[in-house]
Design a protein around this motif. Sequence first.
Motif, PDB file in Angstrom:
ATOM      1  N   HIS A 162     -15.427 -41.947  32.455  1.00  0.00           N
ATOM      2  CA  HIS A 162     -14.708 -41.747  31.045  1.00  0.00           C
ATOM      3  C   HIS A 162     -15.035 -40.780  30.224  1.00  0.00           C
ATOM      4  O   HIS A 162     -14.349 -40.160  29.300  1.00  0.00           O
ATOM      5  N   SER A 163     -16.520 -40.184  30.210  1.00  0.00           N
ATOM      6  CA  SER A 163     -17.027 -39.608  29.068  1.00  0.00           C
ATOM      7  C   SER A 163     -17.966 -38.376  29.842  1.00  0.00           C
ATOM      8  O   SER A 163     -18.747 -37.700  28.890  1.00  0.00           O
ATOM      9  N   ARG A 164     -17.789 -38.142  31.013  1.00  0.00           N
ATOM     10  CA  ARG A 164     -18.579 -37.173  31.811  1.00  0.00           C
ATOM     11  C   ARG A 164     -18.101 -35.641  31.144  1.00  0.00           C
ATOM     12  O   ARG A 164     -16.769 -35.280  31.008  1.00  0.00           O
ATOM     13  N   VAL A 165     -19.147 -34.630  31.202  1.00  0.00           N
ATOM     14  CA  VAL A 165     -18.709 -33.480  31.007  1.00  0.00           C
ATOM     15  C   VAL A 165     -18.356 -32.759  32.160  1.00  0.00           C
ATOM     16  O   VAL A 165     -18.766 -32.651  33.255  1.00  0.00           O
ATOM     17  N   LYS A 166     -17.109 -31.861  31.953  1.00  0.00           N
ATOM     18  CA  LYS A 166     -16.538 -31.261  33.326  1.00  0.00           C
ATOM     19  C   LYS A 166     -16.894 -29.784  33.029  1.00  0.00           C
ATOM     20  O   LYS A 166     -16.605 -29.275  32.324  1.00  0.00           O
ATOM     21  N   LEU A 167     -17.370 -29.308  34.254  1.00  0.00           N
ATOM     22  CA  LEU A 167     -17.555 -27.844  34.028  1.00  0.00           C
ATOM     23  C   LEU A 167     -16.199 -26.858  34.134  1.00  0.00           C
ATOM     24  O   LEU A 167     -16.293 -25.812  33.499  1.00  0.00           O
ATOM     25  N   ASP A 168     -15.524 -27.169  34.917  1.00  0.00           N
ATOM     26  CA  ASP A 168     -14.240 -26.207  35.076  1.00  0.00           C
ATOM     27  C   ASP A 168     -13.015 -27.250  35.930  1.00  0.00           C
ATOM     28  O   ASP A 168     -13.428 -28.655  35.938  1.00  0.00           O
ATOM     29  N   ASP A 169     -11.827 -26.655  36.164  1.00  0.00           N
ATOM     30  CA  ASP A 169     -10.810 -27.404  36.858  1.00  0.00           C
ATOM     31  C   ASP A 169     -11.150 -27.846  38.196  1.00  0.00           C
ATOM     32  O   ASP A 169     -10.358 -28.536  38.746  1.00  0.00           O
ATOM     33  N   ASN A 170     -12.079 -27.236  38.955  1.00  0.00           N
ATOM     34  CA  ASN A 170     -12.402 -27.411  40.302  1.00  0.00           C
ATOM     35  C   ASN A 170     -13.001 -28.722  40.718  1.00  0.00           C
ATOM     36  O   ASN A 170     -14.146 -28.794  40.178  1.00  0.00           O
ATOM     37  N   LYS A 171     -12.260 -29.713  41.371  1.00  0.00           N
ATOM     38  CA  LYS A 171     -12.780 -31.147  41.361  1.00  0.00           C
ATOM     39  C   LYS A 171     -13.916 -30.976  42.280  1.00  0.00           C
ATOM     40  O   LYS A 171     -14.743 -31.887  42.203  1.00  0.00           O
ATOM     41  N   GLU A 172     -14.257 -29.727  43.217  1.00  0.00           N
ATOM     42  CA  GLU A 172     -15.376 -29.968  43.963  1.00  0.00           C
ATOM     43  C   GLU A 172     -16.852 -29.405  43.191  1.00  0.00           C
ATOM     44  O   GLU A 172     -17.670 -29.668  43.637  1.00  0.00           O
ATOM     45  N   SER A 173     -16.447 -28.638  42.298  1.00  0.00           N
ATOM     46  CA  SER A 173     -17.845 -28.176  41.343  1.00  0.00           C
ATOM     47  C   SER A 173     -17.801 -28.417  39.985  1.00  0.00           C
ATOM     48  O   SER A 173     -18.371 -27.841  39.438  1.00  0.00           O
ATOM     49  N   ASP A 174     -16.967 -29.272  39.450  1.00  0.00           N
ATOM     50  CA  ASP A 174     -17.328 -29.664  37.999  1.00  0.00           C
ATOM     51  C   ASP A 174     -18.094 -30.620  37.688  1.00  0.00           C
ATOM     52  O   ASP A 174     -18.259 -30.951  36.551  1.00  0.00           O
ATOM     53  N   TYR A 175     -18.756 -31.119  38.526  1.00  0.00           N
ATOM     54  CA  TYR A 175     -19.800 -32.354  38.148  1.00  0.00           C
ATOM     55  C   TYR A 175     -20.979 -31.792  37.640  1.00  0.00           C
ATOM     56  O   TYR A 175     -21.636 -31.015  38.356  1.00  0.00           O
ATOM     57  N   ILE A 176     -21.639 -32.275  36.787  1.00  0.00           N
ATOM     58  CA  ILE A 176     -22.955 -32.475  36.519  1.00  0.00           C
ATOM     59  C   ILE A 176     -23.374 -33.612  35.806  1.00  0.00           C
ATOM     60  O   ILE A 176     -22.296 -34.278  35.247  1.00  0.00           O
ATOM     61  N   ASN A 177     -24.798 -34.194  35.975  1.00  0.00           N
ATOM     62  CA  ASN A 177     -25.085 -35.620  35.548  1.00  0.00           C
ATOM     63  C   ASN A 177     -25.163 -35.273  33.820  1.00  0.00           C
ATOM     64  O   ASN A 177     -26.376 -35.186  33.419  1.00  0.00           O
ATOM     65  N   ALA A 178     -24.113 -35.380  33.170  1.00  0.00           N
ATOM     66  CA  ALA A 178     -24.167 -35.470  31.642  1.00  0.00           C
ATOM     67  C   ALA A 178     -22.812 -35.994  31.134  1.00  0.00           C
ATOM     68  O   ALA A 178     -21.911 -36.154  31.759  1.00  0.00           O
ATOM     69  N   ASN A 179     -22.940 -36.633  29.997  1.00  0.00           N
ATOM     70  CA  ASN A 179     -21.905 -37.235  29.213  1.00  0.00           C
ATOM     71  C   ASN A 179     -22.078 -36.940  27.939  1.00  0.00           C
ATOM     72  O   ASN A 179     -22.779 -36.721  27.122  1.00  0.00           O
ATOM     73  N   PHE A 180     -20.508 -36.812  27.515  1.00  0.00           N
ATOM     74  CA  PHE A 180     -20.579 -36.655  25.871  1.00  0.00           C
ATOM     75  C   PHE A 180     -21.104 -37.870  25.058  1.00  0.00           C
ATOM     76  O   PHE A 180     -20.751 -38.971  25.680  1.00  0.00           O
ATOM     77  N   ILE A 181     -21.327 -37.776  23.914  1.00  0.00           N
ATOM     78  CA  ILE A 181     -21.969 -38.956  23.107  1.00  0.00           C
ATOM     79  C   ILE A 181     -21.103 -38.839  21.875  1.00  0.00           C
ATOM     80  O   ILE A 181     -20.839 -37.904  21.393  1.00  0.00           O
ATOM     81  N   VAL A 182     -21.031 -39.932  21.274  1.00  0.00           N
ATOM     82  CA  VAL A 182     -20.263 -39.947  19.945  1.00  0.00           C
ATOM     83  C   VAL A 182     -21.330 -40.673  18.941  1.00  0.00           C
ATOM     84  O   VAL A 182     -21.849 -41.559  19.077  1.00  0.00           O
ATOM     85  N   ILE A 183     -21.654 -40.147  17.905  1.00  0.00           N
ATOM     86  CA  ILE A 183     -22.605 -40.459  17.042  1.00  0.00           C
ATOM     87  C   ILE A 183     -21.676 -40.981  15.514  1.00  0.00           C
ATOM     88  O   ILE A 183     -20.885 -40.327  15.067  1.00  0.00           O
ATOM     89  N   ASN A 184     -22.062 -42.271  15.399  1.00  0.00           N
ATOM     90  CA  ASN A 184     -21.409 -42.941  14.128  1.00  0.00           C
ATOM     91  C   ASN A 184     -22.226 -42.616  12.839  1.00  0.00           C
ATOM     92  O   ASN A 184     -23.460 -43.030  12.781  1.00  0.00           O
ATOM     93  N   LEU A 185     -21.956 -41.346  12.135  1.00  0.00           N
ATOM     94  CA  LEU A 185     -22.882 -41.014  11.116  1.00  0.00           C
ATOM     95  C   LEU A 185     -22.804 -42.232  10.039  1.00  0.00           C
ATOM     96  O   LEU A 185     -23.714 -42.207   9.280  1.00  0.00           O
ATOM     97  N   TYR A 186     -21.900 -43.082   9.921  1.00  0.00           N
ATOM     98  CA  TYR A 186     -22.096 -44.105   8.803  1.00  0.00           C
ATOM     99  C   TYR A 186     -23.111 -45.090   9.020  1.00  0.00           C
ATOM    100  O   TYR A 186     -23.750 -45.867   8.263  1.00  0.00           O
ATOM    101  N   SER A 187     -23.640 -45.130  10.285  1.00  0.00           N
ATOM    102  CA  SER A 187     -24.683 -46.164  10.897  1.00  0.00           C
ATOM    103  C   SER A 187     -25.998 -45.484  10.141  1.00  0.00           C
ATOM    104  O   SER A 187     -26.838 -46.272   9.988  1.00  0.00           O
ATOM    105  N   PHE A 188     -26.174 -44.312   9.520  1.00  0.00           N
ATOM    106  CA  PHE A 188     -27.357 -43.749   9.410  1.00  0.00           C
ATOM    107  C   PHE A 188     -27.537 -44.142   7.622  1.00  0.00           C
ATOM    108  O   PHE A 188     -28.507 -43.715   7.162  1.00  0.00           O
ATOM    109  N   PHE A 189     -26.375 -44.297   7.259  1.00  0.00           N
ATOM    110  CA  PHE A 189     -26.560 -44.686   5.592  1.00  0.00           C
ATOM    111  C   PHE A 189     -26.426 -45.989   5.348  1.00  0.00           C
ATOM    112  O   PHE A 189     -25.848 -46.913   5.858  1.00  0.00           O
TER     113      PHE A 189
END
Length: 89
Positions: free
Chosen positions: A62-89
Amino acid sequence: MDITTGQVILAYIEEYLNDKNRLTKEWNDLCEYEADINKTEAAQLPHNMTKNRYSNILAYDHSRVKLDDNKESDYINANFIVINLYSFF
């Protein structure tokens, strides 16, 4: 914006104007959608297994980084992350 892009946008808007329930239906579909946050199917495909540094740490679909539109080569082991800035205050 070129003329073709403008025509596509106008056709898209016209479809919504002709079907008053379409926007409501799509909104309801979006509200009902729930991603399987633990799904890692792309990471487990045979051609992607060698791209994982560790076999037990996989990218979530659901949150993986896709390199391009080619299904055979778009995979890397990386996910986008969301940081809640309000948790820092």
